[in-house]
Scaffold this motif. Structure first.
Motif, mmCIF file in Angstrom:
data_model
loop_
_atom_site.group_PDB
_atom_site.id
_atom_site.type_symbol
_atom_site.label_atom_id
_atom_site.label_comp_id
_atom_site.label_asym_id
_atom_site.label_seq_id
_atom_site.Cartn_x
_atom_site.Cartn_y
_atom_site.Cartn_z
ATOM 1 N N THR A 152 -3.140 1.885 -6.003
ATOM 2 C CA THR A 152 -2.995 2.328 -7.397
ATOM 3 C C THR A 152 -3.111 3.845 -7.540
ATOM 4 N N ASN A 153 -4.190 4.410 -7.001
ATOM 5 C CA ASN A 153 -4.414 5.852 -7.192
ATOM 6 C C ASN A 153 -3.353 6.719 -6.502
ATOM 7 N N PRO A 154 -3.035 6.460 -5.229
ATOM 8 C CA PRO A 154 -1.990 7.300 -4.619
ATOM 9 C C PRO A 154 -0.675 7.245 -5.396
ATOM 10 N N ARG A 155 -0.324 6.080 -5.900
ATOM 11 C CA ARG A 155 0.933 5.977 -6.673
ATOM 12 C C ARG A 155 0.848 6.781 -7.965
ATOM 13 N N ARG A 156 -0.312 6.718 -8.622
ATOM 14 C CA ARG A 156 -0.458 7.446 -9.892
ATOM 15 C C ARG A 156 -0.472 8.960 -9.646
ATOM 16 N N ILE A 157 -1.237 9.391 -8.656
ATOM 17 C CA ILE A 157 -1.417 10.829 -8.425
ATOM 18 C C ILE A 157 -0.088 11.491 -8.064
ATOM 19 N N TYR A 158 0.710 10.844 -7.228
ATOM 20 C CA TYR A 158 1.991 11.428 -6.808
ATOM 21 C C TYR A 158 3.166 10.977 -7.672
ATOM 22 N N GLY A 159 2.899 10.146 -8.692
ATOM 23 C CA GLY A 159 3.987 9.683 -9.555
ATOM 24 C C GLY A 159 5.025 8.873 -8.790
ATOM 25 N N LEU A 160 4.567 8.010 -7.882
ATOM 26 C CA LEU A 160 5.495 7.233 -7.048
ATOM 27 C C LEU A 160 6.016 6.039 -7.826
ATOM 28 N N PRO A 161 7.297 5.689 -7.615
ATOM 29 C CA PRO A 161 7.874 4.595 -8.403
ATOM 30 C C PRO A 161 7.266 3.237 -8.057
ATOM 31 N N GLU A 162 7.256 2.347 -9.028
ATOM 32 C CA GLU A 162 6.849 0.962 -8.801
ATOM 33 C C GLU A 162 7.815 0.316 -7.821
ATOM 34 N N GLN A 163 7.325 -0.641 -7.074
ATOM 35 C CA GLN A 163 8.193 -1.441 -6.200
ATOM 36 C C GLN A 163 8.127 -2.879 -6.708
ATOM 37 N N PRO A 164 9.127 -3.319 -7.479
ATOM 38 C CA PRO A 164 9.058 -4.672 -8.049
ATOM 39 C C PRO A 164 9.087 -5.736 -6.952
ATOM 40 N N LEU B 120 0.832 -1.203 0.000
ATOM 41 C CA LEU B 120 0.000 0.000 0.000
ATOM 42 C C LEU B 120 0.869 1.257 0.000
ATOM 43 N N ALA B 121 0.296 2.361 -0.470
ATOM 44 C CA ALA B 121 0.985 3.658 -0.439
ATOM 45 C C ALA B 121 0.131 4.619 0.386
ATOM 46 N N ASP B 122 0.711 5.181 1.438
ATOM 47 C CA ASP B 122 0.011 6.147 2.294
ATOM 48 C C ASP B 122 0.633 7.519 2.061
ATOM 49 N N VAL B 123 -0.128 8.389 1.414
ATOM 50 C CA VAL B 123 0.438 9.680 0.972
ATOM 51 C C VAL B 123 0.306 10.774 2.021
ATOM 52 N N ASP C 165 -10.337 9.797 -4.336
ATOM 53 C CA ASP C 165 -9.253 9.131 -5.059
ATOM 54 C C ASP C 165 -8.441 8.204 -4.174
ATOM 55 N N CYS C 166 -8.210 8.609 -2.922
ATOM 56 C CA CYS C 166 -7.307 7.853 -2.048
ATOM 57 C C CYS C 166 -7.853 7.796 -0.633
ATOM 58 N N VAL C 167 -7.496 6.731 0.058
ATOM 59 C CA VAL C 167 -7.578 6.706 1.521
ATOM 60 C C VAL C 167 -6.157 6.907 2.020
ATOM 61 N N ALA C 168 -5.951 7.924 2.846
ATOM 62 C CA ALA C 168 -4.636 8.207 3.443
ATOM 63 C C ALA C 168 -4.855 8.379 4.936
ATOM 64 N N THR C 169 -3.845 8.013 5.739
ATOM 65 C CA THR C 169 -4.136 7.942 7.183
ATOM 66 C C THR C 169 -4.085 9.278 7.906
ATOM 67 N N ASP C 170 -3.266 10.245 7.432
ATOM 68 C CA ASP C 170 -2.905 11.392 8.276
ATOM 69 C C ASP C 170 -2.380 10.889 9.624
#
Ligand code: NCD
Ligand code: ZN
Length: 352
Positions: free
Chosen positions: A276-288, A9-12, A223-228
């Motif tokens: 998916t959305n947080p990674r796309r919105i912030y342009g975060l790199p893939e983690q293989p 997961l990505a938490d922005v 678009d995203c769930v983020a924790t704050d």
């Protein structure tokens, strides 16, 4: 027990408190809490002490992060009226710019139009601008996105009027996105009355109608769930002047998977909102070769004692949920399993 495999997961929206707030959280404990919550990428907010508004603070923060992080971490630059000229120097090593239009923890604030204009004119167009905007300030953010024709991301939207305005802006084709927090989805003013400082945060908990409106937009406008994730110590919360903010990294996925089990959203939508959305919105790199394994069936009770965040408490203690994270694999390596951190401090990557 049924184990499902999900993307990391990505938490922005997190506060990892370095520098200056290491008694609340640090890069190791914050990234450990992230892994325990199935989060392999976090973005850290700039309202540190001092705030991340200068190249010197950025350099110190990057150095400390690189020594300690065990998941991938990106930093926000902060907008401050007296240091706007430094923004271009901060951009290459930060993921996005954070502008605080409303009062919250720490001194970072932008209240004048010339500073807002300077932010939009000097911050590189290929990097995002995120805003803490409440009430009519959401309209200011939408207006800036329209005027400068560039994306604006709204942090922790909490009220019906705000989410409906963002829906209207999206319908008009404006480049705006938004996140909501689990606490605004699952708690209301009644919880704030019951829990006092333990459920005080900015934006404040809202009415049941506001929470309902967020749920009504969960498949569309949000678009995203983020924790704050905003840890403060028990002593601070028990003091005469309790700071606003609650931890969230380790409770977000269980709460959302419990909502999936109850039919409030689909698992596919959860993955969009939390990966998916947080990674796309912030342009975060893939983690293989990165994934998490989660038990989405067996109920368990959230407790303060089980948390890895340094603050050691959650407003959701006592809630019965599903969604315990069993295992996290980051870039092919097991980094968290059966409640224990395996990764070595410094093994996470800095995102720029
Ligand atoms: C955050 C904090 O403690 O840093 N507090 C909060 O109530 N959300 C600040 C913020 O995100 O506004
Ligand atoms: Zn925050």
């Amino acid at each position: 027990m049924a184990i499902i495999k999900l993307p990391g997961l990505a938490d922005v929206h997190t506060h990892l408190r370095v520098p200056g707030g290491e008694h609340k959280e640090d890069f190791f404990t914050g990234s450990a809490a992230a892994l325990a919550g199935g989060v392999t990428t976090v973005l850290a907010m700039p309202n540190t002490t001092p705030p991340l508004t200068t190249p010197a603070v950025l350099a110190e923060t990057l150095q400390k992060a690189q020594q300690s992080i065990i998941c991938d971490v990106g930093l926000f630059a902060g907008a401050s009226p007296d240091q706007i000229d430094l923004l271009p120097q901060l951009a290459p090593q930060t993921v996005a710019l954070k502008i605080y239009l409303n009062d919250t923890f720490g001194p970072l604030r932008v209240e004048d139009l010339p500073t807002l204009q300077a932010c939009f004119e000097t911050w590189p167009r290929q990097k995002l601008i995120a805003m803490h905007a409440e009430g009519p300030n959401v309209a200011i953010g939408i207006g800036l996105a329209a005027s400068y024709r560039r994306p604006v991301h709204f942090c922790h939207i909490s009220r019906r009027d705000e989410i409906e305005l963002i829906a209207a802006a999206k319908a008009a084709g404006l480049p705006v996105t938004c996140e909501v927090t689990p606490h605004h989805l699952f708690l209301t003013r009644a919880d704030a009355d019951r829990l006092g400082p333990w459920a005080d945060m900015r934006p404040r908990l809202a009415t049941p109608g506001d929470a309902e409106a967020l749920w009504a937009h969960i498949n569309t406008t949000i678009d995203c769930v983020a924790t704050d994730h905003a840890p403060h110590t028990r002593a601070e919360k028990e003091s005469a002047t309790p700071p606003p903010g609650v931890a969230g990294l380790e409770t977000s996925l269980p709460l959302m998977l419990t909502a999936v089990k109850e039919g409030r959203l689909s698992l596919a939508r959860l993955i969009e909102l939390m990966a998916t959305n947080p990674r796309r919105i912030y342009g975060l790199p893939e983690q293989p070769d990165t994934f998490i394994e989660v038990d989405d069936q067996t109920p368990f009770t959230l407790t303060n004692e089980a948390l890895l965040t340094k603050c050691g408490w959650t407003p959701f203690a006592g809630w019965e949920v599903v969604g315990r994270v069993q295992r996290v694999v980051l870039r092919g390596k097991e980094v968290f399993a059966t409640g224990r951190v395996i990764a070595q401090p410094g093994s996470g990557h800095i995102i720029q």
